[in-house]
Design a protein around this motif. Structure first.
Motif, short mmCIF file in Angstrom:
data_model
loop_
_atom_site.label_atom_id
_atom_site.label_comp_id
_atom_site.label_asym_id
_atom_site.label_seq_id
_atom_site.Cartn_x
_atom_site.Cartn_y
_atom_site.Cartn_z
N PRO A 78 47.12 -47.63 10.52
CA PRO A 78 46.08 -47.07 11.38
C PRO A 78 45.30 -45.97 10.65
O PRO A 78 45.89 -45.20 9.89
N VAL A 79 44.00 -45.92 10.87
CA VAL A 79 43.15 -44.87 10.30
C VAL A 79 42.17 -44.41 11.37
O VAL A 79 41.55 -45.24 12.06
N ASN A 80 42.03 -43.11 11.51
CA ASN A 80 41.10 -42.54 12.50
C ASN A 80 40.77 -41.13 12.03
O ASN A 80 41.47 -40.18 12.37
N LEU A 81 39.72 -41.02 11.23
CA LEU A 81 39.38 -39.73 10.62
C LEU A 81 38.34 -39.01 11.47
O LEU A 81 37.45 -39.64 12.04
N THR A 82 38.47 -37.69 11.55
CA THR A 82 37.46 -36.93 12.30
C THR A 82 37.29 -35.54 11.73
O THR A 82 37.92 -35.18 10.72
N HIS A 83 36.43 -34.79 12.37
CA HIS A 83 36.09 -33.43 11.95
C HIS A 83 36.30 -32.48 13.11
O HIS A 83 35.91 -32.77 14.24
N HIS A 84 36.92 -31.31 12.82
CA HIS A 84 37.41 -30.44 13.88
C HIS A 84 36.77 -29.05 13.87
O HIS A 84 37.45 -28.06 14.15
N SER A 85 35.48 -28.94 13.55
CA SER A 85 34.84 -27.62 13.66
C SER A 85 34.83 -27.17 15.11
O SER A 85 34.63 -27.97 16.03
N TYR A 86 35.08 -25.87 15.30
CA TYR A 86 34.89 -25.24 16.60
C TYR A 86 33.50 -24.60 16.55
O TYR A 86 33.26 -23.73 15.70
N PHE A 87 32.63 -24.98 17.45
CA PHE A 87 31.27 -24.47 17.43
C PHE A 87 31.08 -23.40 18.51
O PHE A 87 31.67 -23.46 19.60
N ASN A 88 30.23 -22.44 18.18
CA ASN A 88 29.67 -21.54 19.19
C ASN A 88 28.24 -21.30 18.74
O ASN A 88 28.00 -20.59 17.75
N LEU A 89 27.30 -21.91 19.44
CA LEU A 89 25.90 -21.91 18.97
C LEU A 89 25.23 -20.56 19.16
O LEU A 89 24.13 -20.34 18.65
#
Ligand code: GLA
Length: 385
Positions: free
Chosen positions: A207-218
């Protein structure tokens, strides 16, 4: 646009300068100079040297990305008056990221989000994964892709500067079958997009499931909670969860629920409702089933911060998106510039296949087989209004 790459040694820092020569024909909005700079960012306890890449686009947006965890350390974007602010949570030093990082800015892999009871069966064989979230497996395990050092090289395109990261995950790592060869390219484009291109190949089914985990505060990192951001998610359905945040398998309509973000609304409007799913997630911590997901790059979500006018649009080729409202932040993380990250000071929009897919035959498959290539693209685009 013509460009040239100059590599020079500046003291301890390696500077790679991409000079853009002219912007005729309205090819780009900016008249400025794209730039890539590379510098040392410390050493891991195991002795691996970590580098920090600073990318600047023609409009002056600036992203800093390090090779430990492929982490976006900062991302500066303009408000409606052109004033730059760092819109992502994180730390000032490598040591702080190594000590205690709730995935600030990280690459997540081999599997973004949870796999129930840390196990799955593939082609008749049961695989047991590292359990790091109670009895479940979360974000790739004890030492996921957010905690390894990636090999990096600068990337230069006509309208973007970037960094290409490489990592080979060994057969058996965190319990997963197969050697997984991963490439991830971050590009900061002159259209003010942070574009992430993922690729992977394997020598055994996995299984492969890559993502990005930035926490944003605009409004800028550390300035307050994110409840006033107006969020739109392009999804008619979401995947409800059980008490350990594992999807039940149902694809449930958002209609008449606090999960309905089809029309933009402040994140804080319904978050306090007495709702079973909000109780289980301690707020929003769910996967939305994106409308019309056909594998092409499509608008998944849009966040607007009214006081600064910053807007972030999220485009992805993925079928799902995890919206996490920073519910576990509690003031114990002291971040960049000494800012204290209190409850809900950042939010994540993690593009993905659905959580626990290896155990959910009715969810889109996450299995990569030898000879096939995993590809996935996500773009965070910044505008103002
Ligand atoms: C994801 C998970 C959350 C939490 C955060 C990081 O969004 O779904 O439950 O683990 O990452 O703290």
């Amino acid at each position: 646009m013509k460009s040239r790459l100059i590599e020079a040694l500046c003291g301890v820092a390696m500077c790679l300068t991409v000079v853009t020569c002219g912007t005729q024909g309205g090819e780009t909005k900016g008249e400025g100079t794209m730039n890539i700079e590379r510098q040392p960012f410390g050493t891991t306890p195991a002795g691996a040297e970590v580098e920090l890449y600073t990318l600047v686009n023609a409009n002056g947006l600036r992203a800093r990305i390090m090779t430990y965890g492929g982490i976006v350390v900062s991302l500066e974007t303009p408000d409606r008056d052109g004033k730059l602010a760092d819109v992502t949570l994180g730390y000032d030093t490598l040591q702080e990221y190594i000590r205690d990082n709730p995935y600030f800015g990280s690459v997540v892999g081999r599997y973004g989000n949870r796999i129930g009871k840390a196990r799955f069966t593939l082609d008749g064989v049961e695989y047991v994964l590292a359990a790091n979230d109670g009895e479940n497996h979360l974000h790739g395990g004890l030492r996921g892709f957010d905690k390894v050092v990636w090999r990096a090289e600068p990337v230069e395109r006509d309208d973007a500067v970037g960094v290409k990261l490489h990592y080979v995950s060994k057969d058996g790592e965190e319990g997963y079958p197969g050697t997984l060869t991963c490439t991830l390219t971050y590009l900061l484009t002159n259209n003010d997009e942070l574009r992430i291109e993922y690729e992977a190949e394997t020598d055994k089914p996995t299984p492969v499931n890559l993502t990005h985990h930035s926490y944003f505060n605009l409004a800028g990192q550390g300035t307050g909670d994110i409840l006033g951001h107006e969020l739109m998610i392009n999804a008619d359905r979401f995947t409800p969860v059980d008490a350990s945040l594992i999807p039940t398998g149902e694809l449930r309509s958002v209609e008449d629920t606090p999960m309905d973000f089809r029309t933009a609304k402040p994140i804080g409007r319904d978050i306090g409702q007495d709702d079973e799913q909000l109780r289980l997630g301690k707020g929003y911590d769910h996967n939305w089933v994106l409308n019309d997901a056909d594998g092409s790059l499509a608008l998944a979500a849009r966040a607007f911060e009214p006081t600064t006018g910053r807007v972030m649009e999220v485009y992805t080729t993925e079928p799902g998106i995890q919206f996490y409202s920073g519910n576990f932040l509690d003031g114990s993380n002291v971040g960049k510039g000494g800012k204290v990250y209190e409850h809900r000071y950042g939010f994540c929009l993690e593009t993905q296949h659905f959580p626990d897919s290896p155990n959910k035959p009715n969810f889109p498959s996450v299995i990569l087989r030898p000879g096939d290539r995993y590809t996935s693209t996500t773009m965070y685009k910044f505008v103002t209004e």
